[in-house]
Structures are given as structure tokens and as C-alpha cells.
Design a protein around this motif. Structure first.
Motif, short mmCIF file in Angstrom:
data_model
loop_
_atom_site.label_atom_id
_atom_site.label_comp_id
_atom_site.label_asym_id
_atom_site.label_seq_id
_atom_site.Cartn_x
_atom_site.Cartn_y
_atom_site.Cartn_z
N TYR A 6 0.87 -1.17 0.00
CA TYR A 6 0.00 0.00 0.00
C TYR A 6 0.90 1.21 0.00
CZ TYR A 6 -3.32 -3.55 1.23
OH TYR A 6 -4.08 -4.70 1.21
N TRP A 7 0.42 2.27 -0.59
CA TRP A 7 1.24 3.45 -0.79
C TRP A 7 0.52 4.70 -0.28
CZ3 TRP A 7 5.80 1.95 -2.88
CH2 TRP A 7 5.81 0.73 -3.55
N VAL A 8 1.26 5.55 0.40
CA VAL A 8 0.80 6.90 0.73
C VAL A 8 1.64 7.81 -0.15
CG1 VAL A 8 0.68 8.68 2.51
CG2 VAL A 8 0.16 6.29 3.07
N TYR A 9 0.99 8.76 -0.79
CA TYR A 9 1.68 9.57 -1.79
C TYR A 9 1.24 11.02 -1.71
CZ TYR A 9 -2.73 9.02 -4.26
OH TYR A 9 -4.06 9.03 -4.58
N ILE A 10 2.09 11.88 -2.24
CA ILE A 10 1.77 13.30 -2.35
C ILE A 10 1.96 13.71 -3.80
CG2 ILE A 10 2.29 15.66 -1.63
CD1 ILE A 10 3.36 14.53 1.01
N LEU A 11 0.93 14.31 -4.36
CA LEU A 11 0.97 14.87 -5.71
C LEU A 11 0.99 16.39 -5.60
CD1 LEU A 11 -1.85 12.82 -7.50
CD2 LEU A 11 0.60 12.37 -7.53
N SER A 12 1.49 17.02 -6.65
CA SER A 12 1.47 18.48 -6.71
C SER A 12 1.23 18.92 -8.14
CB SER A 12 2.79 19.06 -6.20
OG SER A 12 2.71 20.47 -6.13
N ASN A 13 0.93 20.19 -8.28
CA ASN A 13 0.78 20.78 -9.61
C ASN A 13 2.16 21.18 -10.14
OD1 ASN A 13 1.16 22.89 -7.78
ND2 ASN A 13 -0.28 24.24 -8.78
N PRO A 14 2.27 21.54 -11.40
CA PRO A 14 3.59 21.88 -11.97
C PRO A 14 4.31 23.02 -11.24
CG PRO A 14 2.03 21.50 -13.74
CD PRO A 14 1.23 21.50 -12.45
N ARG A 15 3.58 23.96 -10.69
CA ARG A 15 4.20 25.11 -10.00
C ARG A 15 4.51 24.80 -8.54
NH1 ARG A 15 0.73 29.93 -10.42
NH2 ARG A 15 2.54 30.97 -9.54
N ARG A 16 4.12 23.60 -8.08
CA ARG A 16 4.36 23.13 -6.70
C ARG A 16 3.71 24.03 -5.66
NH1 ARG A 16 5.63 19.71 -10.05
NH2 ARG A 16 7.61 18.63 -10.08
N THR A 17 2.51 24.52 -5.98
CA THR A 17 1.80 25.40 -5.05
C THR A 17 0.66 24.70 -4.32
OG1 THR A 17 0.39 26.16 -6.86
CG2 THR A 17 2.34 27.49 -6.37
N THR A 18 0.26 23.52 -4.78
CA THR A 18 -0.85 22.78 -4.16
C THR A 18 -0.43 21.34 -3.99
OG1 THR A 18 -2.43 24.20 -5.31
CG2 THR A 18 -3.28 22.15 -4.42
N TYR A 19 -0.79 20.75 -2.83
CA TYR A 19 -0.45 19.36 -2.55
C TYR A 19 -1.72 18.54 -2.34
CZ TYR A 19 4.13 21.33 -1.61
OH TYR A 19 5.32 22.01 -1.72
N TYR A 20 -1.65 17.30 -2.80
CA TYR A 20 -2.74 16.34 -2.60
C TYR A 20 -2.13 15.09 -1.96
CZ TYR A 20 -6.29 12.83 -3.47
OH TYR A 20 -7.20 11.83 -3.31
N VAL A 21 -2.71 14.63 -0.87
CA VAL A 21 -2.24 13.44 -0.17
C VAL A 21 -3.26 12.33 -0.37
CG1 VAL A 21 -1.59 12.46 2.06
CG2 VAL A 21 -1.09 14.87 1.57
N GLY A 22 -2.78 11.14 -0.73
CA GLY A 22 -3.67 10.01 -0.94
C GLY A 22 -3.03 8.71 -0.52
N ALA A 23 -3.83 7.63 -0.54
CA ALA A 23 -3.35 6.29 -0.24
C ALA A 23 -4.00 5.33 -1.23
CB ALA A 23 -3.69 5.90 1.19
N THR A 24 -3.26 4.27 -1.59
CA THR A 24 -3.76 3.33 -2.58
C THR A 24 -3.02 1.99 -2.48
OG1 THR A 24 -4.20 3.00 -4.94
CG2 THR A 24 -2.15 4.11 -4.38
N GLU A 67 -1.73 8.37 6.02
CA GLU A 67 -2.38 9.33 5.12
C GLU A 67 -3.10 10.40 5.94
OE1 GLU A 67 -5.80 9.48 1.63
OE2 GLU A 67 -5.88 7.92 3.16
N LYS A 68 -3.85 9.99 6.94
CA LYS A 68 -4.57 10.95 7.79
C LYS A 68 -3.60 11.88 8.50
CE LYS A 68 -8.33 7.80 8.85
NZ LYS A 68 -8.97 7.04 9.93
N GLN A 69 -2.49 11.30 8.99
CA GLN A 69 -1.50 12.10 9.70
C GLN A 69 -0.93 13.19 8.78
OE1 GLN A 69 2.26 10.13 10.53
NE2 GLN A 69 2.32 11.13 12.55
N ILE A 70 -0.52 12.80 7.58
CA ILE A 70 0.08 13.77 6.65
C ILE A 70 -0.94 14.81 6.22
CG2 ILE A 70 1.16 14.06 4.38
CD1 ILE A 70 2.44 11.29 4.79
N LYS A 71 -2.20 14.41 6.03
CA LYS A 71 -3.25 15.36 5.64
C LYS A 71 -3.43 16.45 6.69
CE LYS A 71 -6.00 12.80 2.37
NZ LYS A 71 -7.34 12.47 1.93
#
Length: 97
Positions: A6-24, A67-71
Motif C-alpha cells: 500500500y502506498w501513501v503519496y503526495i501529488l502536486s501541480n507543476p508550480r508546486r503550489t498545491t499538494y494532494y495526499v492520498g493512499a492506494t 495518510e490521515k497524519q500527513i493530511k
């Protein structure tokens, strides 16, 4: 017994101004879903398609708890976490495929 990751991950936009945290349980498949803009949602709205951070788990409960912790982290703490393994804030998608 079948081992599953299982993976916890962080995505961002190209300008690195917004983060999204997820698990899968299927990291590459989930990234592909995020990159399908027709799917809608937060990542489509903010263009979060660049994988900046990944943690691997063998227990789904541990992954969901992390995931919850990082969020709950503030932006600065998320950035510090990302920089701990990816100081250049590079898209890591090709490294996990």
C-alpha cells in the motif's frame, strides 16, 4: 500468505503550489486516474499530477493512518517531508512505474 503493498503519496501541480495526499494499493493505476482530467475532483481542478513523495506499507491500516497524519500537516511540514526524500521536488512517477 499473499504480500500486498500500500502506498501513501503526495501529488502536486507543476508550480508546486498545491499538494494532494492520498493512499492506494495500486500506485501507478491511481496516478493514471489522477492524470485523467475527465475524472474531476481536487486533483483535476488544481492540476495535481506530479508525484513528489511516496511511502510504502504492507498493512492497509498503517497506510490509512499515515495518510490521515500527513493530511493534518500544515503546508510547510508537507514540503519538509517531501524535501526529505526529494529535495529537487522532481516528478517521481517514472521511478515507481
Amino acid at each position: 500468505m499473499h504480500d500486498r503493498n500500500y502506498w501513501v503519496y503526495i501529488l502536486s501541480n507543476p508550480r508546486r503550489t498545491t499538494y494532494y495526499v492520498g493512499a492506494t494499493g495500486n500506485l501507478q493505476g491511481r496516478i493514471n486516474q489522477h492524470r485523467s482530467a475527465h475524472r474531476g475532483g481536487f486533483t483535476a481542478r488544481y492540476g495535481c499530477t506530479h508525484l513528489l513523495y511516496v511511502e510504502k506499507f504492507t498493512d492497509v491500516r498503517d497506510a490509512l493512518e499515515r495518510e490521515k497524519q500527513i493530511k493534518r500537516y500544515r503546508r510547510e511540514k508537507k514540503l519538509s517531508l517531501i524535501r526529505s526524500t526529494n529535495p529537487g521536488l522532481l516528478d517521481m512517477t517514472d521511478l515507481v512505474g
